[in-house]
Motif scaffolding. Structure first.
Motif, PDB file in Angstrom:
ATOM      1  N   VAL B  47      -9.073  13.604   6.510  1.00  0.00           N
ATOM      2  CA  VAL B  47      -9.460  14.174   7.324  1.00  0.00           C
ATOM      3  C   VAL B  47      -8.638  13.943   8.692  1.00  0.00           C
ATOM      4  CG1 VAL B  47     -11.362  14.126   9.647  1.00  0.00           C
ATOM      5  CG2 VAL B  47     -12.743  14.022   7.397  1.00  0.00           C
ATOM      6  N   ARG B  48      -7.925  12.874   9.276  1.00  0.00           N
ATOM      7  CA  ARG B  48      -6.750  12.726   9.495  1.00  0.00           C
ATOM      8  C   ARG B  48      -5.540  13.850   9.057  1.00  0.00           C
ATOM      9  NH1 ARG B  48      -6.821   6.659  11.796  1.00  0.00           N
ATOM     10  NH2 ARG B  48      -9.575   6.725  12.410  1.00  0.00           N
ATOM     11  N   LEU B  49      -5.489  13.554   7.424  1.00  0.00           N
ATOM     12  CA  LEU B  49      -4.424  13.931   7.402  1.00  0.00           C
ATOM     13  C   LEU B  49      -4.268  15.827   7.315  1.00  0.00           C
ATOM     14  CD1 LEU B  49      -3.730  12.042   3.879  1.00  0.00           C
ATOM     15  CD2 LEU B  49      -2.123  12.498   5.836  1.00  0.00           C
ATOM     16  N   TYR B 142      -4.770  -0.570  -2.596  1.00  0.00           N
ATOM     17  CA  TYR B 142      -5.029  -0.618  -1.447  1.00  0.00           C
ATOM     18  C   TYR B 142      -4.606  -0.994  -0.188  1.00  0.00           C
ATOM     19  CZ  TYR B 142      -6.213  -3.674  -5.663  1.00  0.00           C
ATOM     20  OH  TYR B 142      -6.460  -4.055  -7.004  1.00  0.00           O
ATOM     21  N   ALA B 143      -4.046   0.595   0.127  1.00  0.00           N
ATOM     22  CA  ALA B 143      -3.183   1.206   1.107  1.00  0.00           C
ATOM     23  C   ALA B 143      -3.638   0.944   2.205  1.00  0.00           C
ATOM     24  CB  ALA B 143      -3.288   2.628   0.194  1.00  0.00           C
ATOM     25  N   SER B 144      -2.855   0.683   3.052  1.00  0.00           N
ATOM     26  CA  SER B 144      -2.873   0.508   4.711  1.00  0.00           C
ATOM     27  C   SER B 144      -2.483   1.076   5.034  1.00  0.00           C
ATOM     28  CB  SER B 144      -2.908  -1.303   5.322  1.00  0.00           C
ATOM     29  OG  SER B 144      -1.627  -1.527   5.101  1.00  0.00           O
ATOM     30  N   GLU B 145      -1.566   2.341   4.853  1.00  0.00           N
ATOM     31  CA  GLU B 145      -0.997   3.168   5.207  1.00  0.00           C
ATOM     32  C   GLU B 145      -0.157   4.166   4.771  1.00  0.00           C
ATOM     33  OE1 GLU B 145       1.960   1.771   8.132  1.00  0.00           O
ATOM     34  OE2 GLU B 145       2.908   4.043   8.796  1.00  0.00           O
ATOM     35  N   ILE B 146      -0.849   5.622   4.965  1.00  0.00           N
ATOM     36  CA  ILE B 146      -0.382   6.717   3.986  1.00  0.00           C
ATOM     37  C   ILE B 146       0.035   7.994   4.986  1.00  0.00           C
ATOM     38  CG2 ILE B 146      -1.372   8.528   2.396  1.00  0.00           C
ATOM     39  CD1 ILE B 146      -4.252   7.028   2.273  1.00  0.00           C
ATOM     40  N   GLY B 150       6.995  15.652   2.008  1.00  0.00           N
ATOM     41  CA  GLY B 150       6.993  16.840   1.030  1.00  0.00           C
ATOM     42  C   GLY B 150       6.742  16.624  -0.171  1.00  0.00           C
ATOM     43  N   ASP B 151       7.512  16.206  -1.434  1.00  0.00           N
ATOM     44  CA  ASP B 151       6.459  16.226  -2.841  1.00  0.00           C
ATOM     45  C   ASP B 151       6.041  14.840  -3.322  1.00  0.00           C
ATOM     46  OD1 ASP B 151       6.872  18.689  -3.148  1.00  0.00           O
ATOM     47  OD2 ASP B 151       9.179  18.766  -4.284  1.00  0.00           O
ATOM     48  N   ASN B 152       6.506  13.604  -2.300  1.00  0.00           N
ATOM     49  CA  ASN B 152       6.203  12.312  -1.887  1.00  0.00           C
ATOM     50  C   ASN B 152       5.268  11.561  -0.798  1.00  0.00           C
ATOM     51  OD1 ASN B 152       8.200  11.720  -4.511  1.00  0.00           O
ATOM     52  ND2 ASN B 152       9.920  12.282  -2.922  1.00  0.00           N
ATOM     53  N   VAL B 153       4.941  10.425  -1.494  1.00  0.00           N
ATOM     54  CA  VAL B 153       4.004  10.429  -0.067  1.00  0.00           C
ATOM     55  C   VAL B 153       4.564   8.467  -0.025  1.00  0.00           C
ATOM     56  CG1 VAL B 153       1.947   9.957  -2.374  1.00  0.00           C
ATOM     57  CG2 VAL B 153       0.982   9.491   0.252  1.00  0.00           C
ATOM     58  N   ASN B 154       4.655   8.156   0.787  1.00  0.00           N
ATOM     59  CA  ASN B 154       4.665   6.226   0.808  1.00  0.00           C
ATOM     60  C   ASN B 154       3.839   5.860   1.033  1.00  0.00           C
ATOM     61  OD1 ASN B 154       7.775   6.442   0.429  1.00  0.00           O
ATOM     62  ND2 ASN B 154       8.297   7.384   2.978  1.00  0.00           N
ATOM     63  N   VAL B 155       3.895   4.707   0.608  1.00  0.00           N
ATOM     64  CA  VAL B 155       2.655   3.827   1.012  1.00  0.00           C
ATOM     65  C   VAL B 155       2.339   2.621   0.977  1.00  0.00           C
ATOM     66  CG1 VAL B 155       0.183   3.808   0.281  1.00  0.00           C
ATOM     67  CG2 VAL B 155       0.861   5.447  -0.574  1.00  0.00           C
ATOM     68  N   LEU B 178      -9.342  -1.594   3.598  1.00  0.00           N
ATOM     69  CA  LEU B 178     -10.105  -1.840   4.929  1.00  0.00           C
ATOM     70  C   LEU B 178      -9.170  -1.761   6.292  1.00  0.00           C
ATOM     71  CD1 LEU B 178     -13.630  -2.640   4.591  1.00  0.00           C
ATOM     72  CD2 LEU B 178     -12.664  -5.193   5.638  1.00  0.00           C
ATOM     73  N   ARG B 179      -8.500  -1.948   5.808  1.00  0.00           N
ATOM     74  CA  ARG B 179      -7.482  -1.537   7.475  1.00  0.00           C
ATOM     75  C   ARG B 179      -6.742  -0.411   7.376  1.00  0.00           C
ATOM     76  NH1 ARG B 179      -2.408  -5.832   9.078  1.00  0.00           N
ATOM     77  NH2 ARG B 179      -1.262  -5.643   6.816  1.00  0.00           N
ATOM     78  N   LEU B 180      -7.170   0.053   5.933  1.00  0.00           N
ATOM     79  CA  LEU B 180      -6.212   1.206   6.514  1.00  0.00           C
ATOM     80  C   LEU B 180      -6.564   2.834   7.795  1.00  0.00           C
ATOM     81  CD1 LEU B 180      -5.020   3.964   4.838  1.00  0.00           C
ATOM     82  CD2 LEU B 180      -6.444   4.453   4.162  1.00  0.00           C
TER      83      LEU B 180
END
Lengths: 309, 249
Positions: B47-49, B142-146, B150-155, B178-180
């Motif tokens: 939803v945030r995205l 275990y993502a805490s930041e997304i 562009g065509d990539n995603v940094n996690v 949990l920290r995301l």
């Protein structure tokens, strides 16, 4: 058939959980081969070759394996793993990241986090955050499993004399890359791996008061944890949370300070060997599981404890 | 981009589970059920995205008996656009779930699939990784930041000892820690609106997936009870006991 254990390492040091995983493999029975996959990790293979009970070390080096990206390592493990009856790894984040991919590539179910070996196809594992223990039998042709370190006493790191065999690896899925890492700067051990944990709850009152626990922890060489109440109240970041939705720990000593002992918290720490509770409410449920209970105001008891260690 | 979010109906995390007297399973009759906490974090992130203008559509999917539609409705109330339920009364293992999700991914062609890192009932922590392998997608657990770029995603991932940042080529599978984020609460108007959002029901047969498992649960038992220990009167006594009796310090 032989058992393949995937070693946990950071290219320079063998992870301690590997010894517990070899212990689980020993309990299953059969020849044990250890795979060291990485880059510039021949030193790790050397360390692995002396582990008691390991008959062969497979060393796979490839730049694409350097950061042990799941997409790349899983291809290697699945290819080698076809010749084994069991593939085991410890429940490090690397293994938990990679092993289910191996299982999917081999089209078999995975058994996560085993704590007991009943026979070569039957294993016990905790479910519902440790509130139930399931005994699971697998008819899969290859049993892919992760091993909870606290369930098995480690085998000796010395005394073995395995041969080291280099295996070719060009496995690179090319879909992910390592950018950076930021390892905790603290001298305190990592929560999941610590022998001693000192945890604070809502009773700490605020974030500044956690300083009291840090001082005790530093004297004990302990990690510091927290209950969900302390995290939700904003005292500490949630990566410190111990419990059902946080980290599951089983240290030798767990000191719960100002923690009432809600079931979600107990779920994360009740397999600790010795539990100490310090709380001023003598009705607190934490006292029902604590080996040593001290009914006292933590603001008196913690500084006193620190001075006496 | 289109985001697919998988949500699971599980026992509410506050409920103390009871093992059935015949040791076949835990007793789930008349207990409060809820959306798995890690799945809730996945919905929130999707939803945030969308709020940031990165995502255009969010599809929430759940697999299981009819009741799991409640959890899809929760996801819709939190901001997902439509739902898909894969209806089956069989209990599903992670591999079967991953295969069913793979079939949904083939139909929907999302750019990003978000899942929780594990469900708090079976505690397997497998589904996201298995889906990524089957669908031949990159993964970050275990993502805490997304951060989509562009065509990539940094996690940024929570790993043993700290944090690690990866760059993934899209499409990718990400599982949440949990920290995301901190999930929002659904407002009453949004809950009412969610009732009118579309929800498709499919069966494993529609998707051409056999939901078999090689695992058999032989028994489920309560863990060993821990006995209460002793009360100590002072810090001195505590330190003495820990040193000489328990020998842990």
């Amino acid at each position: 058939m032989a058992i393949l254990v995937v070693a946990d390492h950071d290219n320079s040091t063998l992870g301690a959980g590997t010894l517990n995983t070899v212990a689980a493999a020993t309990a299953i029975g059969g020849e044990i081969h250890l795979l060291v996959a990485g880059s510039g990790c021949s030193g790790v293979a050397g360390q692995a070759s002396t582990i008691a009970g390991v008959s062969k070390v497979l060393l796979a080096e490839n730049a694409a394996l350097e950061n042990r990206l799941a997409e790349n390592v899983s291809l290697l493990v699945a290819e080698l793993g076809k010749d084994y009856s069991h593939i085991l790894a410890s429940t490090s984040t690397d293994a938990r990241n990679m092993m289910p991919r191996v299982a999917a590539v081999l089209d078999v179910d995975q058994i996560s986090d085993i704590i007991r070996v009943e026979s070569n196809d039957t294993f016990a594992r905790p479910i519902y955050a440790g509130n139930a223990i399931a005994t699971v039998q697998s008819s899969a042709s290859i049993k892919v499993m992760t091993v909870r370190s606290t369930g098995f006493d480690p085998v000796s790191a010395e005394g073995g004399s395995a041969s080291v065999e280099t295996v070719a690896s060009s496995h690179d899925a090319g879909v992910s890359s390592f950018v950076s890492e930021e390892l905790a700067q603290s001298d305190r051990p990592e929560l999941a791996a610590a022998d001693i944990i000192v945890s604070g709850g809502r009773g700490m009152g605020n974030g500044e008061n956690f300083e009291l626990l840090y001082k005790v922890a530093d004297k004990l060489g302990a990690a510091v944890g927290a209950s969900r109440a302390a995290v939700d109240a904003g005292y500490v970041p949630n990566d410190m949370q111990v419990g059902q939705t946080g980290k599951i720990v089983a240290p030798k000593l767990y000191v719960a300070v100002g923690i009432s002992g809600a079931i979600q918290h107990l779920a994360g720490m009740k397999d600790s060997k010795v539990i100490v509770a310090i709380n001023k409410d003598e009705e607190a449920p934490i006292f029902q599981v604590a080996d040593y209970s001290l009914v006292a105001d933590l603001f008196d008891a913690i500084p006193e404890l620190e001075s006496k260690l | 981009m289109k985001i697919l979010v998988a949500v699971k109906r599980v026992i509410d995390y506050n409920v103390k589970v009871r093992v059935k007297a015949d040791n076949t399973d835990v007793d789930l009759t008349n207990v409060k059920m809820a959306i798995n906490p890690f799945c809730e974090i996945a919905v929130e992130e999707a939803v945030r995205l969308k709020e940031k203008g990165v995502a255009t559509e969010i599809v929430a999917v759940s697999l299981g008996a009819k009741e799991c539609q409640e959890q899809i409705r929760t996801a819709l109330a939190l901001g997902a656009d439509r739902g898909i339920q894969v209806q089956t009364d069989q209990s599903l293992g992670s591999l079967a779930v991953a295969k069913l999700l793979k079939a949904i991914v083939d139909e929907e062609k999302p750019d990003l699939v978000l899942l929780g890192k594990q469900s708090i009932d079976s505690d397997n922590g497998q589904t996201g990784q298995m889906l990524a392998a089957l669908a031949d997608m990159s993964q970050a657990t275990y993502a805490s930041e997304i951060n989509v770029d562009g065509d990539n995603v940094n996690v940024t991932r929570e790993v043993d000892g700290g944090l690690q940042t990866l760059s993934l080529k899209l499409p990718a599978v990400i599982t949440t820690d949990l920290r995301l984020n901190e999930p929002r609460y659904a407002s009453l108007p949004n809950i009412m609106k969610a009732k009118r959002k579309p929800l498709d029901v499919k069966s494993p047969e529609d998707l051409g997936v056999a939901v078999s498992s090689t695992l058999t649960t032989i028994k489920v038992e309560p863990p060993a009870e821990r006995q209460a220990g002793i009360k100590v009167a002072s810090v001195d006594e505590l330190v003495e006991k820990l040193k000489n009796e328990a020998k842990v310090i």
